[in-house]
Design a protein around this motif. Structure first.
Motif, mmCIF file in Angstrom:
data_model
loop_
_atom_site.group_PDB
_atom_site.id
_atom_site.type_symbol
_atom_site.label_atom_id
_atom_site.label_comp_id
_atom_site.label_asym_id
_atom_site.label_seq_id
_atom_site.Cartn_x
_atom_site.Cartn_y
_atom_site.Cartn_z
ATOM 1 N N TRP A 58 7.537 13.194 8.730
ATOM 2 C CA TRP A 58 6.321 12.681 9.356
ATOM 3 C C TRP A 58 5.661 11.621 8.463
ATOM 4 N N PHE A 59 5.544 11.911 7.175
ATOM 5 C CA PHE A 59 4.921 10.941 6.267
ATOM 6 C C PHE A 59 5.818 9.729 6.041
ATOM 7 N N CYS A 65 6.035 2.675 9.174
ATOM 8 C CA CYS A 65 5.271 1.993 10.229
ATOM 9 C C CYS A 65 4.095 1.215 9.649
ATOM 10 N N SER A 66 3.428 1.774 8.655
ATOM 11 C CA SER A 66 2.284 1.082 8.046
ATOM 12 C C SER A 66 2.732 -0.193 7.331
ATOM 13 N N HIS A 67 3.902 -0.172 6.702
ATOM 14 C CA HIS A 67 4.417 -1.383 6.064
ATOM 15 C C HIS A 67 4.746 -2.446 7.114
ATOM 16 N N ALA A 68 5.320 -2.031 8.236
ATOM 17 C CA ALA A 68 5.630 -2.985 9.295
ATOM 18 C C ALA A 68 4.350 -3.583 9.893
ATOM 19 N N VAL A 69 3.335 -2.761 10.082
ATOM 20 C CA VAL A 69 2.055 -3.252 10.602
ATOM 21 C C VAL A 69 1.413 -4.228 9.628
ATOM 22 N N SER A 70 1.560 -3.947 8.332
ATOM 23 C CA SER A 70 1.008 -4.851 7.324
ATOM 24 C C SER A 70 1.648 -6.233 7.425
ATOM 25 N N ALA A 124 9.764 -5.194 3.542
ATOM 26 C CA ALA A 124 8.711 -4.174 3.553
ATOM 27 C C ALA A 124 9.279 -2.804 3.912
ATOM 28 N N SER A 125 10.229 -2.773 4.845
ATOM 29 C CA SER A 125 10.841 -1.497 5.223
ATOM 30 C C SER A 125 11.649 -0.915 4.066
ATOM 31 N N ASN A 235 -3.245 0.133 -1.804
ATOM 32 C CA ASN A 235 -4.028 1.277 -2.286
ATOM 33 C C ASN A 235 -3.396 2.600 -1.857
ATOM 34 N N MET A 236 -2.941 2.663 -0.617
ATOM 35 C CA MET A 236 -2.286 3.879 -0.128
ATOM 36 C C MET A 236 -1.010 4.168 -0.905
ATOM 37 N N GLU A 237 -0.269 3.123 -1.246
ATOM 38 C CA GLU A 237 0.971 3.309 -2.012
ATOM 39 C C GLU A 237 0.678 3.873 -3.396
ATOM 40 N N ALA A 238 -0.342 3.322 -4.063
ATOM 41 C CA ALA A 238 -0.713 3.833 -5.387
ATOM 42 C C ALA A 238 -1.202 5.272 -5.300
#
Length: 319
Positions: A58-59, A65-70, A124-125, A235-238
């Motif tokens: 799930w994560f 998906c968040s990287h693709a949206v970025s 990014a993916s 920030n989320m990645e860190a």
């Protein structure tokens, strides 16, 4: 500053891939360990392992998906800046680069634009997949720790008399495997975490500077669209990497508590010694480090935020 943030992100990806290529044998051992755990699981272990696998999936989907949206917002900001530009002959690209040919027609421009977008999504993916790999491995180790704690809590009067020696031996072996597995993860990702933290600090500094200087400026909205989600994603990645280190350390500390809460007071001295080994070894808790220099924890995430904000303030004052 916008170009620096993109360049550092690409450099981080290539450095991660190079480090993993040089440690591919270690990665094979880690994956083989995971496969072995799944093959040797029993019915009582299956629920915990499936739950951790579901959380990891799930994560992982969320991160990818968040990287693709970025990338989508980054490209959208570039197109909006080109649309609002007064220069009719300027053709803004998603990634600023020098090409060996001139972009004179719309078809060539669209081809280059689509190629850059696909390239960015792919990069990014790949960066997201490497983060998901660390997430999956750490959650698997934490799942094995939960299974060990559960088996320690299931020591009853019946098996303390009949099978305690065999059970203690199995638990000690399982504990040693968890320790070995965690050390392999730490060895593989230690240098990656060091490079990642340096890169993240500089990227947050440059993106923060771009965002601050674009607020309230005519034509600054496209740059905000381009940078804000990218800033949130970094920030989320860190935070994710720091949280994984904190989570693994917290879980490993709980092994000693679970061993102490077992029915050790009903055992003979020889059996108590086996439980004592687990308690003593768990005092040296498992952790992930930043290049063998500092431990990954939420405290380090706070240090990254403070450092990037300080550098950004200096740049803004000079600007």
């Amino acid at each position: 500053m916008d170009v620096i943030s993109a360049t550092l992100t690409y450099s981080l990806l290539f450095i991660k891939l190079i480090i993993i290529i040089f440690n591919v044998s270690l990665l094979d051992d880690i994956i083989a360990h995971v496969i072995e755990d799944w093959k040797k699981r029993d019915i009582s272990d299956e629920y915990m392992m499936n739950r951790m696998a579901y959380v990891s999936r799930w994560f992982s989907n969320l991160i990818i998906c968040s990287h693709a949206v970025s990338v989508f917002f980054y490209a959208m900001g570039t197109l909006l800046a080109h649309r609002n530009s007064n220069q009719t002959d300027a053709r803004e690209l998603i990634l600023k680069m020098e090409l060996p040919f001139k972009i004179e027609t719309t078809s060539v421009y669209l081809t280059v634009l689509i190629t850059q977008f696909v390239h960015q999504v792919s990069a990014a993916s790949m960066l997201a997949v490497l983060n998901c790999l660390l997430l999956t491995l750490v959650l698997h180790a934490c799942g094995q720790i939960d299974i060990l704690r559960q088996k320690l809590s299931e020591i009853t009067r019946k098996n303390t008399k009949q099978h305690m020696n065999d059970i203690a031996k199995i638990l000690i072996i399982r504990h040693q495997k968890i320790i070995s597995f965690s050390k392999n993860i730490e060895t593989l990702f230690s240098n990656i975490a060091l490079i990642q933290f340096v890169s993240i600090t500089l990227v947050l500094c440059s993106l923060g500077f771009v965002i601050v200087t674009s607020i309230g400026v005519p034509g600054g909205s496209p740059m905000l669209v381009k940078s804000v989600f990218f800033y949130i994603l970094v920030n989320m990645e860190a935070f994710t990497v720091c949280f994984l280190g904190e989570y693994l350390s917290t879980k490993s500390k709980m092994i000693g508590d679970a061993a102490y809460e077992a029915l050790w007071y009903e055992l003979n001295p020889i059996q108590n010694r086996d439980i004592l080994f687990i308690i003593v070894r768990s005092q040296k808790f498992l952790t992930l480090t930043i290049g063998k220099v500092a431990e990954l924890s939420l405290k380090q995430f706070a240090n990254i935020m403070k450092a990037s904000a300080s550098y950004m303030s200096v740049l803004h004052a000079i600007y």
